[in-house]
Design a protein around this motif. Structure first.
Motif, PDB file in Angstrom:
ATOM      1  N   ASP A  30      43.436  33.053  48.195  1.00 13.80           N
ATOM      2  CA  ASP A  30      43.077  33.780  49.407  1.00 13.80           C
ATOM      3  C   ASP A  30      43.880  35.071  49.543  1.00 13.80           C
ATOM      4  OD1 ASP A  30      41.288  33.722  51.537  1.00 13.80           O
ATOM      5  OD2 ASP A  30      42.829  33.089  52.940  1.00 13.80           O
ATOM      6  N   ARG A  55      42.457  37.543  47.052  1.00 13.69           N
ATOM      7  CA  ARG A  55      41.155  38.002  47.553  1.00 13.69           C
ATOM      8  C   ARG A  55      41.320  39.065  48.641  1.00 13.69           C
ATOM      9  NH1 ARG A  55      38.969  37.591  52.141  1.00 13.69           N
ATOM     10  NH2 ARG A  55      40.646  36.227  52.848  1.00 13.69           N
ATOM     11  N   SER A  56      42.171  38.786  49.634  1.00 15.65           N
ATOM     12  CA  SER A  56      42.292  39.705  50.767  1.00 15.65           C
ATOM     13  C   SER A  56      43.054  40.972  50.408  1.00 15.65           C
ATOM     14  CB  SER A  56      42.980  39.003  51.947  1.00 15.65           C
ATOM     15  OG  SER A  56      44.277  38.557  51.596  1.00 15.65           O
ATOM     16  N   GLU A 109      43.924  40.339  40.190  1.00 14.69           N
ATOM     17  CA  GLU A 109      42.740  40.460  41.031  1.00 14.69           C
ATOM     18  C   GLU A 109      41.804  39.298  40.749  1.00 14.69           C
ATOM     19  OE1 GLU A 109      40.516  43.982  40.155  1.00 14.69           O
ATOM     20  OE2 GLU A 109      39.909  43.300  38.162  1.00 14.69           O
ATOM     21  N   ILE A 110      40.907  39.031  41.700  1.00 13.94           N
ATOM     22  CA  ILE A 110      39.888  38.006  41.504  1.00 13.94           C
ATOM     23  C   ILE A 110      38.898  38.490  40.445  1.00 13.94           C
ATOM     24  CG2 ILE A 110      37.959  36.805  42.593  1.00 13.94           C
ATOM     25  CD1 ILE A 110      40.588  35.767  43.572  1.00 13.94           C
ATOM     26  N   ARG A 163      33.423  37.591  44.676  1.00 14.56           N
ATOM     27  CA  ARG A 163      33.821  38.535  45.716  1.00 14.56           C
ATOM     28  C   ARG A 163      32.785  38.647  46.835  1.00 14.56           C
ATOM     29  NH1 ARG A 163      38.092  41.738  45.224  1.00 14.56           N
ATOM     30  NH2 ARG A 163      39.146  41.936  43.213  1.00 14.56           N
ATOM     31  N   TRP A 171      35.055  36.315  53.771  1.00 18.64           N
ATOM     32  CA  TRP A 171      35.328  36.377  52.328  1.00 18.64           C
ATOM     33  C   TRP A 171      35.041  37.775  51.768  1.00 18.64           C
ATOM     34  CZ3 TRP A 171      37.785  32.652  49.750  1.00 18.64           C
ATOM     35  CH2 TRP A 171      37.763  32.643  48.356  1.00 18.64           C
ATOM     36  N   GLN A 217      37.240  40.898  52.867  1.00 21.00           N
ATOM     37  CA  GLN A 217      38.656  40.824  52.500  1.00 21.00           C
ATOM     38  C   GLN A 217      39.547  40.769  53.745  1.00 21.00           C
ATOM     39  OE1 GLN A 217      38.358  44.290  49.492  1.00 21.00           O
ATOM     40  NE2 GLN A 217      39.755  42.883  48.487  1.00 21.00           N
ATOM     41  N   SER A 256      29.051  31.697  49.553  1.00 18.60           N
ATOM     42  CA  SER A 256      30.508  31.800  49.654  1.00 18.60           C
ATOM     43  C   SER A 256      31.154  30.443  49.909  1.00 18.60           C
ATOM     44  CB  SER A 256      30.894  32.771  50.778  1.00 18.60           C
ATOM     45  OG  SER A 256      30.413  34.070  50.525  1.00 18.60           O
ATOM     46  N   GLN A 281      34.110  29.142  47.651  1.00 16.66           N
ATOM     47  CA  GLN A 281      35.418  28.882  48.233  1.00 16.66           C
ATOM     48  C   GLN A 281      35.864  27.455  47.938  1.00 16.66           C
ATOM     49  OE1 GLN A 281      35.898  28.643  52.561  1.00 16.66           O
ATOM     50  NE2 GLN A 281      37.483  30.206  52.434  1.00 16.66           N
TER      51      GLN A 281
END
Length: 422
Positions: A34, A37-38, A89-90, A115, A216, A219, A405, A409
């Motif tokens: 998380d 992601r953010s 990074e994702i 993403r 999601w 971000q 998502s 998740q």
């Protein structure tokens, strides 16, 4: 007898190993995913500082995520008094989720990457008056044709989530009387789909899914109190607190449409009186429009259940264009949604509120303006901080995108998404 030096060392090493094991568990992995992601990009050092986990724990989790292809290294950041930091990074293409938005008038299928980027979309006729069994068979066929058309390989699909309005029994994925799908009461949709599909299946509420999708893909930081007001056939809300969807006791939290805004108001099918939906949802707005249809001549309104969404869009277009009677109707609805949104904001002390759903697709700006004005005047903590009010970038597909998502998740951030089982 005192334990030996070696025994103490062995015990200490065992305690450290257990602590590292706990810190490297699913909950910690969800936290790390998380944060990456953010942040967009972040270093291992920054993850250590943000989480309080030990450097070995961070290294173990990141190594697993890289090995699984969920996270990748992407260049280096400027040094802060030492060697350059490797950024993480994702990996957007690591997995894909499929979301299906089930409605009376239409069914939407969406595939997204990790993403939240949409890689495929299909809109088809809705469930209508067909039996649940007929529609389920159709959903299976639609899903297979959709993933083949998009070109998704089976191992890359994390799962499929179907979202619908109304209360849902999360355990078993049973629809409990969705207001527009009257033949679906107590239908075990998850079981029916799982028998035919070789991927994990989730069934959830459309407003809750939209909240996850907006959180999601935008971000949004896990430190923000976040909510999404969703208007489809009804009005609901999804809340993300501490980076996780708030579900309540039975996974039916956020029924904003059934907040009473008139103590002794119009009776509602839920058993309450004066519910927001009875004044502000598309069906209520169109009922009021039909009562004054002489002022709406020329808009081509059908005033029938099967034309509800199209009629509401047409009325909203007229309102945005300045049609006086249409504008009065939409403003009345927006003012009631704004009043309920203040209640939601006061309960959760929100940082951010996003408006989504087909009902917000045309006149969303009018609803956003009404909500902002109400919050500026009546939000309890307005002197402490403002609330950001935004429109979804894709309001019509927000629930389908959010459904995709949800399964993503649950796959890459276990503990913060639904439990996925085949």
């Amino acid at each position: 007898m005192w334990p030996s030096h070696y025994a103490l060392e062995d015990r200490r090493e065992g305690q450290l190993a257990r602590r590292e094991s706990v810190q490297s568990g699913p909950g910690s992995q969800a936290l790390i995913v998380d944060l990456i992601r953010s942040a967009g990009t972040i270093s291992r050092t920054e993850l250590t500082e943000a989480t309080g986990l030990t450097q070995p724990s961070i290294s173990n989790i990141v190594r697993r995520l890289i090995e699984d292809g969920l996270v990748r290294e992407t260049g280096r950041a400027a040094p802060r008094g030492g060697k350059p930091r490797t950024l993480l990074e994702i990996n957007a293409s690591a997995k894909y989720g499929v979301g299906i938005q089930l409605g009376f008038e239409s069914i939407t299928l969406v595939a997204t990457d990790v993403r939240g980027g949409v890689v495929g979309r299909q809109l088809v006729d809705g469930a209508g008056s067909a039996t649940p069994e007929q529609v389920t068979d159709r959903l299976v066929t639609l899903y297979r044709g959709f993933v083949a058309g998009v070109g998704l390989a089976a191992p890359s699909i994390a799962g499929v989530a179907v979202v619908a309005p109304g209360p849902i029994a999360q355990l078993g994925g049973v629809l409990l009387g969705p207001p527009t799908l009257v033949r679906w009461d107590d239908f075990p949709l998850q079981q029916a789909l799982q028998e035919s599909l070789d991927v994990p299946v989730v069934v959830d509420n459309d407003a809750a899914a939209a909240a996850v999708g907006e959180f999601w893909s935008r971000q949004v930081s896990r430190t923000e109190s976040f909510a999404c007001v969703y208007m489809g056939t009804g009005i609901g809300a999804g809340m993300v607190l501490g980076g996780a969807l708030y579900r309540g006791s039975s996974s039916n939290a956020g029924e904003l449409g059934h907040i009473s805004i008139e103590v002794d108001g119009v009776p509602c099918h839920c058993g309450n009186r004066g519910c927001l939906e009875r004044y502000a949802a598309p069906a209520a707005v169109m009922a009021a429009a039909e009562a004054s249809r002489d002022r709406l001549d020329g808009l081509g309104l059908g005033f029938a259940p099967e034309t509800l969404s199209r009629d509401f869009d047409q009325l909203a277009r007229a309102a945005v264009s300045g049609h006086e009677a249409a504008l009065d109707l939409i403003r009345f609805s927006a003012d009631r949604v704004a009043a309920a949104s203040v209640t939601l904001a006061n309960l959760l002390d929100l940082d951010r509120l996003v408006l989504a759903g087909p009902g917000m697709a045309v006149a969303g700006s009018l609803y956003a303006r009404a909500i902002r004005e109400r919050l500026e005047q009546r939000f309890f903590a307005r002197r402490a901080h403002p609330i950001v009010v935004e429109l979804s970038a894709n309001p019509r597909d927000a629930a389908a995108i959010g459904a995709a998502s949800l399964v993503l998740q649950g796959t890459i951030a276990p503990g913060h998404g639904p439990a996925l089982t085949r």
